[in-house]
Design an enzyme around this catalytic site. Structure first.
Site, mmCIF file in Angstrom:
data_model
loop_
_atom_site.group_PDB
_atom_site.id
_atom_site.type_symbol
_atom_site.label_atom_id
_atom_site.label_comp_id
_atom_site.label_asym_id
_atom_site.label_seq_id
_atom_site.Cartn_x
_atom_site.Cartn_y
_atom_site.Cartn_z
ATOM 1 N N LYS A 119 0.820 -1.330 0.151
ATOM 2 C CA LYS A 119 0.274 0.043 -0.136
ATOM 3 C C LYS A 119 1.023 1.195 -0.127
ATOM 4 O O LYS A 119 0.495 2.155 -0.733
ATOM 5 C CB LYS A 119 -1.019 0.184 1.269
ATOM 6 C CG LYS A 119 -1.970 -1.227 1.020
ATOM 7 C CD LYS A 119 -3.300 -0.719 1.887
ATOM 8 C CE LYS A 119 -4.351 -1.762 1.383
ATOM 9 N NZ LYS A 119 -5.401 -1.779 2.320
ATOM 10 N N LYS A 200 -4.564 -10.062 -5.962
ATOM 11 C CA LYS A 200 -5.972 -10.333 -5.067
ATOM 12 C C LYS A 200 -6.891 -9.444 -5.390
ATOM 13 O O LYS A 200 -6.786 -8.307 -5.564
ATOM 14 C CB LYS A 200 -5.463 -10.536 -3.615
ATOM 15 C CG LYS A 200 -5.822 -9.483 -2.824
ATOM 16 C CD LYS A 200 -5.687 -9.468 -1.363
ATOM 17 C CE LYS A 200 -5.550 -8.111 -1.101
ATOM 18 N NZ LYS A 200 -5.543 -7.801 0.553
ATOM 19 N N LYS A 203 -10.986 -4.140 -3.185
ATOM 20 C CA LYS A 203 -11.601 -3.042 -3.360
ATOM 21 C C LYS A 203 -11.038 -1.783 -4.037
ATOM 22 O O LYS A 203 -11.688 -1.057 -4.960
ATOM 23 C CB LYS A 203 -12.421 -2.818 -2.216
ATOM 24 C CG LYS A 203 -13.060 -1.213 -1.949
ATOM 25 C CD LYS A 203 -14.397 -1.268 -2.484
ATOM 26 C CE LYS A 203 -15.089 0.074 -2.677
ATOM 27 N NZ LYS A 203 -16.271 -0.010 -3.276
HETATM 28 P P1 TYM Z 1 -10.693 -5.825 4.810
HETATM 29 O O1 TYM Z 1 -11.968 -5.135 4.811
HETATM 30 O O2 TYM Z 1 -9.723 -5.643 3.604
HETATM 31 O O3 TYM Z 1 -11.169 -7.477 4.506
HETATM 32 C C1 TYM Z 1 -12.143 -8.323 5.162
HETATM 33 C C2 TYM Z 1 -11.919 -9.557 4.892
HETATM 34 O O4 TYM Z 1 -11.976 -10.088 3.684
HETATM 35 C C3 TYM Z 1 -10.824 -10.825 3.401
HETATM 36 N N1 TYM Z 1 -10.558 -10.708 2.113
HETATM 37 C C4 TYM Z 1 -10.338 -11.551 1.159
HETATM 38 N N2 TYM Z 1 -10.314 -12.942 1.128
HETATM 39 C C5 TYM Z 1 -10.236 -13.809 0.048
HETATM 40 N N3 TYM Z 1 -9.823 -13.325 -1.122
HETATM 41 C C6 TYM Z 1 -9.635 -11.879 -1.316
HETATM 42 N N4 TYM Z 1 -9.219 -11.489 -2.621
HETATM 43 C C7 TYM Z 1 -9.974 -11.149 0.168
HETATM 44 N N5 TYM Z 1 -9.804 -9.736 0.066
HETATM 45 C C8 TYM Z 1 -10.207 -9.188 1.291
HETATM 46 C C9 TYM Z 1 -9.662 -10.337 4.289
HETATM 47 O O5 TYM Z 1 -8.820 -11.291 4.332
HETATM 48 C C10 TYM Z 1 -10.609 -10.011 5.604
HETATM 49 O O6 TYM Z 1 -10.760 -11.237 6.460
HETATM 50 N N6 TYM Z 1 -7.170 -5.927 8.186
HETATM 51 C C11 TYM Z 1 -8.853 -6.562 8.061
HETATM 52 C C12 TYM Z 1 -9.638 -5.689 8.944
HETATM 53 C C13 TYM Z 1 -9.526 -6.117 10.506
HETATM 54 C C14 TYM Z 1 -9.589 -7.186 11.071
HETATM 55 C C15 TYM Z 1 -9.488 -6.840 12.542
HETATM 56 C C16 TYM Z 1 -9.751 -8.576 10.700
HETATM 57 C C17 TYM Z 1 -9.503 -5.028 11.197
HETATM 58 N N7 TYM Z 1 -9.100 -5.593 12.646
HETATM 59 C C18 TYM Z 1 -9.283 -7.743 13.374
HETATM 60 C C19 TYM Z 1 -9.669 -9.598 11.751
HETATM 61 C C20 TYM Z 1 -9.537 -8.884 13.120
HETATM 62 C C21 TYM Z 1 -8.972 -6.447 6.687
HETATM 63 O O7 TYM Z 1 -8.352 -7.094 5.761
HETATM 64 O O8 TYM Z 1 -10.357 -5.964 6.371
#
Ligand code: TYM
Length: 340
Positions: A119, A200, A203
């Protein structure tokens, strides 16, 4: 401090991006929904994390996207009667614990995070918030004495950092935190972009490239169009290990959504050509997402209901967060020990 001695606890978070995508659904949501009755379940819409992505708060206010995200989670099957669903910024203990953990985190640990490196490379000047993102994530998890964290594969490194921080804190100040483990599904934990299977599905790329993601609230014709245009190759291989990345991604989506064993998926598509594969994947994705879209459209404008669910969720989990934070403050010496 409250220690849960009944069901083990899961905690996970998702950023309020509005229209979640199929990667979020397969990597995270399916696991949240499947496990919500077996575990004591807490899920957070992490609006403070969203501030770290610079463009996320420009067009639509974050508070609107929080409601859209809540509506999509509920429409996907998250049961707000069973699982606590709340907004991260509604519980100030998250930011407070993050600061305390910051003071135990070597900067080198954060600079090594692959998500940070990727990022930071995309922006002119990375913010402290972007670097610190995984510490806030660790605070989210540790506040609730979490046993398992259901996430996609891209979050594995952040959970490892959480484990390191929990162990470091426990060693220095006495055992306070439950040391969590990730919960990652064997297939579907990393869905790739349809237009470019070397990255991957995400968004941030969705905003720049048409046909990159499948949004959970996308209409059927848009879903079919994106899948029919997905990058494949000029061959005909449909075995997972031999297939090119784009074909493997489509096979994985089918495998994960259908729940069929891998050999059955391979033989189903053997010798049929990629046009057939794409149409079958599109049919399945549309069949799974249409009821979600219908329910989402019913829910999304019911602001009063969504705000009630989120308020109820915060009230339910706040005592756990506050009690962990108080204990942490006592241990590090910024709050007086309990009398009596
Ligand atoms: P975020 O919103 O980016 O993603 C949310 C969840 O979606 C999963 N994910 C995917 N899984 C498979 N293939 C993909 N292409 C893909 N893109 C996203 C992510 O692995 C995630 O599980 N950092 C976290 C948010 C967070 C969090 C936490 C998670 C904040 N605090 C505490 C667990 C525990 C995140 O990636 O959000």
């Amino acid at each position: 401090m409250e220690q849960h001695c009944h069901k083990p606890r899961i905690f996970s978070g998702i950023q309020p991006t509005g229209n979640l995508h199929l990667g979020n659904y397969l990597g995270a949501l399916t696991q949240w929904i499947e496990n919500q009755y077996r575990y004591d379940s807490i899920f957070s819409i992490v609006d403070l994390h969203a501030l770290a992505s610079q463009d996320s708060h420009l067009a639509v206010p974050i508070v609107e996207k929080v409601r859209q995200t809540a509506a999509l989670l509920i429409a996907s099957g998250l049961d707000p009667e069973r699982s606590a669903l709340f907004v991260q910024s509604h519980i100030s203990a998250h930011a407070e614990l993050a600061w305390i953990l910051n003071c135990l985190t070597p900067v080198g640990w954060l600079e090594r995070m692959t998500q940070y490196k990727a990022k930071a490379a995309q922006v002119e000047a990375a913010t402290a918030g972007l670097l610190d993102y995984p510490v806030l994530q660790a605070a989210d998890i540790l506040l609730y004495q979490t046993d398992r964290v259901p996430v996609g594969e891209d979050q594995k490194q952040h959970i490892e950092l959480t484990v390191d921080l929990a162990q470091r804190f426990n060693r220095l100040f006495g055992a306070i935190f439950v040391v969590p483990k990730p919960l990652i599904r064997p297939s579907g934990a990393r869905i790739m972009g349809l237009d470019d299977p070397s990255v991957k599905m995400s968004k941030s790329l969705a905003e720049k490239r048409k046909g990159h993601v499948i949004g959970l609230a996308d209409p059927p014709d848009v879903i079919r169009g994106s899948i029919l245009q997905a990058v494949t190759d000029s061959g005909s291989e449909t075995r997972f290990e031999q297939a090119s990345p784009g074909v493997k991604n489509l096979l994985t989506i089918f495998e994960a959504l259908s729940g069929n064993p891998r050999p059955a998926v391979e033989s189903r598509f053997e010798g049929k050509g990629y046009r057939y594969l794409k149409n079958e994947v599109a049919n399945l994705v549309i069949a799974v997402l249409t009821p979600i879209r219908v329910r989402y459209l019913q829910l999304v404008n019911d602001t009063a209901y969504l705000d009630r669910v989120l308020g109820y969720g915060a009230d339910k989990v706040r005592p756990v967060a506050v009690s962990t934070l108080e204990e942490v403050k006592r241990r590090i010496g910024i709050e007086a020990p309990c009398s009596g």
